[in-house]
Design a protein around this motif. Sequence first.
Motif, mmCIF file in Angstrom:
data_model
loop_
_atom_site.group_PDB
_atom_site.id
_atom_site.type_symbol
_atom_site.label_atom_id
_atom_site.label_comp_id
_atom_site.label_asym_id
_atom_site.label_seq_id
_atom_site.Cartn_x
_atom_site.Cartn_y
_atom_site.Cartn_z
ATOM 1 N N TRP A 44 0.835 -1.207 0.000
ATOM 2 C CA TRP A 44 0.000 0.000 0.000
ATOM 3 C C TRP A 44 0.869 1.257 0.000
ATOM 4 C CZ3 TRP A 44 -5.246 0.867 -0.347
ATOM 5 C CH2 TRP A 44 -5.696 2.150 -0.001
ATOM 6 N N TRP A 48 1.261 3.756 -3.372
ATOM 7 C CA TRP A 48 0.777 5.140 -3.270
ATOM 8 C C TRP A 48 1.937 6.124 -3.149
ATOM 9 C CZ3 TRP A 48 -3.602 6.412 -5.075
ATOM 10 C CH2 TRP A 48 -4.697 5.550 -4.994
ATOM 11 N N ILE A 51 3.215 6.526 -6.703
ATOM 12 C CA ILE A 51 2.282 7.350 -7.475
ATOM 13 C C ILE A 51 2.435 8.826 -7.099
ATOM 14 C CG2 ILE A 51 -0.168 7.903 -7.807
ATOM 15 C CD1 ILE A 51 -0.739 4.897 -7.541
ATOM 16 N N ALA A 52 2.546 9.090 -5.804
ATOM 17 C CA ALA A 52 2.693 10.476 -5.342
ATOM 18 C C ALA A 52 3.966 11.099 -5.891
ATOM 19 C CB ALA A 52 2.694 10.521 -3.816
ATOM 20 N N ALA A 107 -2.992 10.601 -3.737
ATOM 21 C CA ALA A 107 -2.022 9.589 -3.312
ATOM 22 C C ALA A 107 -1.481 9.903 -1.913
ATOM 23 C CB ALA A 107 -0.880 9.504 -4.315
ATOM 24 N N SER A 109 -2.971 11.540 0.401
ATOM 25 C CA SER A 109 -4.055 11.322 1.359
ATOM 26 C C SER A 109 -4.233 9.846 1.685
ATOM 27 C CB SER A 109 -5.366 11.887 0.802
ATOM 28 O OG SER A 109 -5.249 13.275 0.546
ATOM 29 N N MET A 110 -3.824 8.984 0.766
ATOM 30 C CA MET A 110 -3.941 7.542 0.982
ATOM 31 C C MET A 110 -2.852 7.002 1.903
ATOM 32 S SD MET A 110 -6.550 6.289 -0.585
ATOM 33 C CE MET A 110 -7.758 6.778 -1.829
ATOM 34 N N LEU A 111 -1.848 7.829 2.195
ATOM 35 C CA LEU A 111 -0.719 7.355 2.987
ATOM 36 C C LEU A 111 -0.931 7.567 4.485
ATOM 37 C CD1 LEU A 111 2.070 8.555 0.540
ATOM 38 C CD2 LEU A 111 1.545 6.181 1.142
ATOM 39 N N SER A 119 0.724 17.904 1.545
ATOM 40 C CA SER A 119 0.655 17.834 0.078
ATOM 41 C C SER A 119 0.432 19.195 -0.583
ATOM 42 C CB SER A 119 -0.404 16.827 -0.360
ATOM 43 O OG SER A 119 -1.687 17.177 0.115
ATOM 44 N N ALA A 157 5.887 8.925 4.413
ATOM 45 C CA ALA A 157 4.879 7.987 3.921
ATOM 46 C C ALA A 157 4.876 6.696 4.736
ATOM 47 C CB ALA A 157 5.130 7.672 2.446
#
Length: 290
Positions: A44, A48, A51-52, A107, A109-111, A119, A157
Amino acid sequence: MNYKKVIYKGKQFGELVMFSHTLFSLPFAVISMVWAAGGWPSWWVMIWGLIALIAARNGANAFNRLADRKYDEQNPRTASRHLPQRLLQTREVTLFVIINYFIFIVAASMLNPLCMILSPVAILLITVYSYTKRFTWLSHLYLGFVIASAPIGAWFAVTGQFAITPFVLGTVVMLWIAGFDVIYGTQDIEFDRTHGLWSIPSFFGLKSALWMAKGMHAIMVLLLFSLYFFRDLSWMYLIGLGVAAILLMVEHGIIQPNKPTLMKVASYHLNQVISMVIVACTLLDFFLVS
Protein backbone atom coordinates in the motif's frame (compact mmCIF):
# COMPACT_ATOMS: atom_id res chain seq x y z
CA MET A 1 -10.44 5.38 -29.80
CA ASN A 2 -7.37 6.12 -31.86
CA TYR A 3 -4.76 4.12 -29.96
CA LYS A 4 -1.90 5.35 -32.13
CA LYS A 5 -2.77 8.92 -31.23
CA VAL A 6 -2.98 8.04 -27.52
CA ILE A 7 0.43 6.34 -27.64
CA TYR A 8 1.88 9.30 -29.55
CA LYS A 9 0.53 11.79 -26.98
CA GLY A 10 1.79 9.65 -24.13
CA LYS A 11 5.25 9.62 -25.70
CA GLN A 12 5.15 13.40 -26.14
CA PHE A 13 4.19 13.99 -22.51
CA GLY A 14 6.85 11.53 -21.34
CA GLU A 15 9.47 13.47 -23.28
CA LEU A 16 8.04 16.80 -22.07
CA VAL A 17 8.61 15.92 -18.40
CA MET A 18 11.79 13.89 -19.13
CA PHE A 19 10.28 10.85 -17.42
CA SER A 20 13.59 8.95 -17.49
CA HIS A 21 14.98 11.55 -15.08
CA THR A 22 12.83 9.99 -12.36
CA LEU A 23 15.99 7.98 -11.73
CA PHE A 24 17.41 11.02 -9.96
CA SER A 25 14.93 11.06 -7.08
CA LEU A 26 13.36 7.59 -7.03
CA PRO A 27 16.43 5.61 -5.83
CA PHE A 28 16.86 7.85 -2.79
CA ALA A 29 13.14 7.60 -2.05
CA VAL A 30 13.48 3.79 -2.11
CA ILE A 31 16.44 3.92 0.28
CA SER A 32 14.48 6.18 2.62
CA MET A 33 11.44 3.87 2.57
CA VAL A 34 13.53 0.77 3.30
CA TRP A 35 15.41 2.40 6.16
CA ALA A 36 12.20 3.85 7.60
CA ALA A 37 10.36 0.52 7.46
CA GLY A 38 13.32 -1.60 8.54
CA GLY A 39 12.76 -3.59 5.34
CA TRP A 40 10.35 -3.38 2.45
CA PRO A 41 7.30 -1.29 3.38
CA SER A 42 3.79 -2.53 2.71
CA TRP A 43 2.53 -2.69 -0.86
CA TRP A 44 0.00 0.00 0.00
CA VAL A 45 2.71 2.45 1.02
CA MET A 46 5.01 1.54 -1.88
CA ILE A 47 2.32 1.91 -4.55
CA TRP A 48 0.78 5.14 -3.27
CA GLY A 49 4.20 6.55 -2.42
CA LEU A 50 5.43 5.83 -5.95
CA ILE A 51 2.28 7.35 -7.47
CA ALA A 52 2.69 10.48 -5.34
CA LEU A 53 6.36 10.88 -6.30
CA ILE A 54 5.76 10.44 -10.04
CA ALA A 55 2.66 12.65 -10.12
CA ALA A 56 4.36 15.49 -8.23
CA ARG A 57 7.41 15.31 -10.46
CA ASN A 58 5.39 15.17 -13.67
CA GLY A 59 3.23 18.10 -12.63
CA ALA A 60 6.18 20.23 -11.57
CA ASN A 61 8.20 19.53 -14.74
CA ALA A 62 5.22 20.24 -17.00
CA PHE A 63 4.51 23.48 -15.15
CA ASN A 64 8.16 24.46 -15.58
CA ARG A 65 7.80 24.01 -19.33
CA LEU A 66 4.72 26.26 -19.28
CA ALA A 67 6.46 28.95 -17.22
CA ASP A 68 9.59 28.90 -19.41
CA ARG A 69 7.96 28.51 -22.82
CA LYS A 70 8.80 32.07 -23.96
CA TYR A 71 12.44 31.70 -22.94
CA ASP A 72 12.59 28.24 -24.54
CA GLU A 73 11.42 29.73 -27.83
CA GLN A 74 14.25 32.27 -27.81
CA ASN A 75 17.05 29.95 -26.66
CA PRO A 76 18.56 27.96 -29.58
CA ARG A 77 19.37 25.12 -27.19
CA THR A 78 15.75 24.70 -26.09
CA ALA A 79 13.82 25.91 -29.16
CA SER A 80 13.17 22.30 -30.22
CA ARG A 81 11.19 21.50 -27.07
CA HIS A 82 7.55 20.49 -27.29
CA LEU A 83 5.81 23.80 -26.58
CA PRO A 84 8.00 25.97 -28.83
CA GLN A 85 7.52 23.42 -31.64
CA ARG A 86 3.75 23.18 -30.96
CA LEU A 87 4.02 19.41 -30.52
CA LEU A 88 1.84 19.94 -27.47
CA GLN A 89 -0.63 22.75 -26.88
CA THR A 90 -0.57 25.02 -23.83
CA ARG A 91 -4.05 23.92 -22.77
CA GLU A 92 -3.02 20.25 -22.97
CA VAL A 93 0.01 20.80 -20.76
CA THR A 94 -2.04 22.90 -18.31
CA LEU A 95 -4.58 20.09 -17.98
CA PHE A 96 -1.72 17.62 -17.55
CA VAL A 97 -0.37 19.70 -14.64
CA ILE A 98 -3.77 19.91 -12.94
CA ILE A 99 -4.40 16.16 -13.27
CA ASN A 100 -0.97 15.24 -11.89
CA TYR A 101 -1.27 17.61 -8.93
CA PHE A 102 -4.72 16.17 -8.17
CA ILE A 103 -3.34 12.63 -8.33
CA PHE A 104 -0.52 13.67 -6.00
CA ILE A 105 -2.95 15.01 -3.38
CA VAL A 106 -5.08 11.85 -3.60
CA ALA A 107 -2.02 9.59 -3.31
CA ALA A 108 -0.66 11.57 -0.34
CA SER A 109 -4.05 11.32 1.36
CA MET A 110 -3.94 7.54 0.98
CA LEU A 111 -0.72 7.35 2.99
CA ASN A 112 -1.25 9.12 6.32
CA PRO A 113 -2.52 12.42 7.80
CA LEU A 114 0.93 14.08 7.77
CA CYS A 115 1.37 13.45 4.04
CA MET A 116 -2.14 14.70 3.34
CA ILE A 117 -1.60 17.91 5.32
CA LEU A 118 1.77 18.59 3.67
CA SER A 119 0.65 17.83 0.08
CA PRO A 120 -0.59 21.39 -0.73
CA VAL A 121 2.61 22.82 0.74
CA ALA A 122 4.64 20.48 -1.46
CA ILE A 123 2.73 21.60 -4.56
CA LEU A 124 3.37 25.24 -3.72
CA LEU A 125 7.09 24.64 -3.20
CA ILE A 126 7.65 22.66 -6.40
CA THR A 127 5.62 25.13 -8.45
CA VAL A 128 7.50 28.19 -7.16
CA TYR A 129 10.76 26.76 -8.52
CA SER A 130 9.77 27.66 -12.07
CA TYR A 131 10.06 31.37 -11.22
CA THR A 132 13.20 31.39 -9.06
CA LYS A 133 15.52 31.97 -12.00
CA ARG A 134 13.84 35.33 -12.48
CA PHE A 135 15.22 36.75 -9.25
CA THR A 136 17.95 34.60 -7.62
CA TRP A 137 21.02 32.59 -8.56
CA LEU A 138 20.04 30.22 -5.75
CA SER A 139 17.59 28.63 -8.19
CA HIS A 140 19.86 25.56 -8.53
CA LEU A 141 19.76 24.94 -4.79
CA TYR A 142 16.02 25.54 -4.73
CA LEU A 143 15.61 22.91 -7.45
CA GLY A 144 17.66 20.51 -5.36
CA PHE A 145 15.56 21.44 -2.33
CA VAL A 146 12.26 20.55 -3.99
CA ILE A 147 13.61 17.27 -5.41
CA ALA A 148 14.95 16.49 -1.93
CA SER A 149 11.31 16.14 -0.90
CA ALA A 150 11.40 12.65 -2.47
CA PRO A 151 13.41 10.87 0.28
CA ILE A 152 11.87 13.07 2.97
CA GLY A 153 8.34 12.41 1.73
CA ALA A 154 9.10 8.70 1.39
CA TRP A 155 10.09 8.56 5.07
CA PHE A 156 6.91 10.40 6.06
CA ALA A 157 4.88 7.99 3.92
CA VAL A 158 6.19 5.03 5.92
CA THR A 159 6.33 6.46 9.44
CA GLY A 160 4.22 9.61 9.48
CA GLN A 161 6.95 11.08 11.70
CA PHE A 162 9.96 13.39 11.49
CA ALA A 163 13.51 12.00 11.85
CA ILE A 164 17.12 13.02 11.11
CA THR A 165 17.96 10.41 8.46
CA PRO A 166 15.54 11.58 5.74
CA PHE A 167 16.75 15.17 6.09
CA VAL A 168 20.37 14.04 5.68
CA LEU A 169 19.33 12.11 2.57
CA GLY A 170 17.37 15.14 1.42
CA THR A 171 20.42 17.37 1.81
CA VAL A 172 22.46 14.86 -0.18
CA VAL A 173 19.92 15.00 -2.99
CA MET A 174 19.72 18.80 -2.83
CA LEU A 175 23.49 19.28 -3.20
CA TRP A 176 23.79 16.57 -5.85
CA ILE A 177 20.99 17.98 -8.01
CA ALA A 178 22.13 21.58 -7.54
CA GLY A 179 25.69 20.65 -8.48
CA PHE A 180 24.88 19.05 -11.79
CA ASP A 181 22.23 21.67 -12.54
CA VAL A 182 24.99 24.27 -12.23
CA ILE A 183 27.07 22.22 -14.67
CA TYR A 184 24.15 22.09 -17.10
CA GLY A 185 23.55 25.81 -16.66
CA THR A 186 27.04 26.66 -17.93
CA GLN A 187 25.66 26.18 -21.46
CA ASP A 188 23.36 29.19 -21.08
CA ILE A 189 25.64 31.80 -19.50
CA GLU A 190 25.32 34.36 -22.28
CA PHE A 191 21.62 33.70 -22.89
CA ASP A 192 20.83 34.12 -19.18
CA ARG A 193 22.79 37.36 -18.95
CA THR A 194 21.13 38.76 -22.07
CA HIS A 195 17.60 37.90 -20.90
CA GLY A 196 17.97 38.85 -17.24
CA LEU A 197 17.84 35.30 -15.91
CA TRP A 198 19.73 34.38 -12.76
CA SER A 199 22.02 31.40 -12.37
CA ILE A 200 25.28 30.62 -10.62
CA PRO A 201 27.18 30.38 -13.94
CA SER A 202 25.79 33.69 -15.30
CA PHE A 203 26.31 35.50 -11.98
CA PHE A 204 29.72 34.16 -10.91
CA GLY A 205 31.21 33.10 -14.24
CA LEU A 206 32.20 29.71 -15.63
CA LYS A 207 35.26 28.90 -13.49
CA SER A 208 33.70 29.94 -10.18
CA ALA A 209 30.48 28.09 -11.01
CA LEU A 210 32.34 24.85 -11.70
CA TRP A 211 34.25 25.15 -8.43
CA MET A 212 30.97 25.69 -6.59
CA ALA A 213 29.52 22.59 -8.26
CA LYS A 214 32.58 20.61 -7.15
CA GLY A 215 32.10 21.89 -3.61
CA MET A 216 28.44 20.84 -3.56
CA HIS A 217 29.33 17.35 -4.73
CA ALA A 218 32.18 17.06 -2.25
CA ILE A 219 29.84 17.89 0.64
CA MET A 220 27.31 15.43 -0.79
CA VAL A 221 29.90 12.63 -0.65
CA LEU A 222 30.87 13.58 2.91
CA LEU A 223 27.22 13.45 4.01
CA LEU A 224 26.79 10.04 2.42
CA PHE A 225 29.95 8.92 4.22
CA SER A 226 28.52 10.18 7.52
CA LEU A 227 25.52 7.90 7.02
CA TYR A 228 27.94 4.95 7.03
CA PHE A 229 28.51 5.63 10.73
CA PHE A 230 25.08 7.03 11.60
CA ARG A 231 23.23 4.05 10.11
CA ASP A 232 25.90 1.48 11.04
CA LEU A 233 26.35 0.38 7.42
CA SER A 234 28.84 -2.07 5.91
CA TRP A 235 31.59 -2.33 3.32
CA MET A 236 29.03 -2.85 0.54
CA TYR A 237 27.67 0.66 1.08
CA LEU A 238 31.21 2.05 0.99
CA ILE A 239 31.84 0.34 -2.36
CA GLY A 240 28.78 2.07 -3.81
CA LEU A 241 29.89 5.38 -2.36
CA GLY A 242 33.39 4.93 -3.76
CA VAL A 243 32.10 4.18 -7.25
CA ALA A 244 29.75 7.17 -7.06
CA ALA A 245 32.62 9.44 -6.01
CA ILE A 246 34.75 8.24 -8.95
CA LEU A 247 31.86 8.85 -11.37
CA LEU A 248 31.43 12.36 -9.97
CA MET A 249 35.11 13.06 -10.64
CA VAL A 250 34.69 11.77 -14.20
CA GLU A 251 31.64 14.02 -14.55
CA HIS A 252 33.62 17.10 -13.58
CA GLY A 253 36.53 16.05 -15.75
CA ILE A 254 34.60 15.91 -19.04
CA ILE A 255 32.72 19.22 -18.81
CA GLN A 256 32.82 21.23 -22.04
CA PRO A 257 29.93 23.74 -22.25
CA ASN A 258 30.34 24.10 -26.03
CA LYS A 259 29.60 20.38 -26.60
CA PRO A 260 25.91 19.67 -25.84
CA THR A 261 26.19 15.89 -26.21
CA LEU A 262 29.05 15.71 -23.73
CA MET A 263 27.17 18.02 -21.35
CA LYS A 264 24.19 15.67 -21.36
CA VAL A 265 26.51 12.84 -20.39
CA ALA A 266 28.03 14.93 -17.58
CA SER A 267 24.77 16.42 -16.33
CA TYR A 268 22.34 13.55 -16.82
CA HIS A 269 23.59 10.14 -17.95
CA LEU A 270 26.41 9.76 -15.43
CA ASN A 271 24.17 10.93 -12.61
CA GLN A 272 21.55 8.33 -13.49
CA VAL A 273 24.26 5.70 -13.11
CA ILE A 274 25.39 7.26 -9.83
CA SER A 275 21.93 7.04 -8.29
CA MET A 276 21.50 3.42 -9.39
CA VAL A 277 24.90 2.43 -8.00
CA ILE A 278 24.10 4.04 -4.65
CA VAL A 279 20.65 2.43 -4.33
CA ALA A 280 21.91 -1.00 -5.45
CA CYS A 281 24.80 -1.09 -2.98
CA THR A 282 22.68 0.37 -0.17
CA LEU A 283 19.97 -2.26 -0.63
CA LEU A 284 22.53 -5.06 -0.89
CA ASP A 285 24.10 -3.73 2.29
CA PHE A 286 20.75 -3.73 4.08
CA PHE A 287 19.33 -7.07 2.94
CA LEU A 288 22.40 -9.23 2.37
CA VAL A 289 25.38 -7.92 4.32
CA SER A 290 24.35 -6.05 7.47
